[in-house]
Structure formats: C-alpha cells, structure tokens
Scaffold this motif. Sequence first.
Motif: not given
Length: 50
Positions: A20-24, A44, A17-18, A14
């Motif tokens: 990676a999503e925030l880094s985008q 995250a 995943r968090n 988790d």
Amino acid sequence: MLLSLIRALRAFRDYQRNLAELSQLNDRELADIGLDRSDIPRVASGHFNG
C-alpha cells in the motif's frame, strides 16, 4: 502450530502495508529510489535484489 500461523499473519500484514505504501508513490518517486511500478510486489515481499 499457532506460532507459525501468527508469523504468517504478521508477514501478510507487513506485505500488505508495504504494498500500500509503495503503491501510493508516483512513477517519478519510484524512479528516484530505483524502482519500477512492476517491482513493487517483490519489494513489498522482501524478495528484491535490484
């Protein structure tokens, strides 16, 4: 013991995943939600009180 290992693996998945999503998100999008790029690891992991 096995249950705690499974929980740790899920928590790590988790977090990844968090992260990676925030880094985008770009800096403008992060600012829109009240975050700096340096806040991403804390958010995250769920340890953010911003």
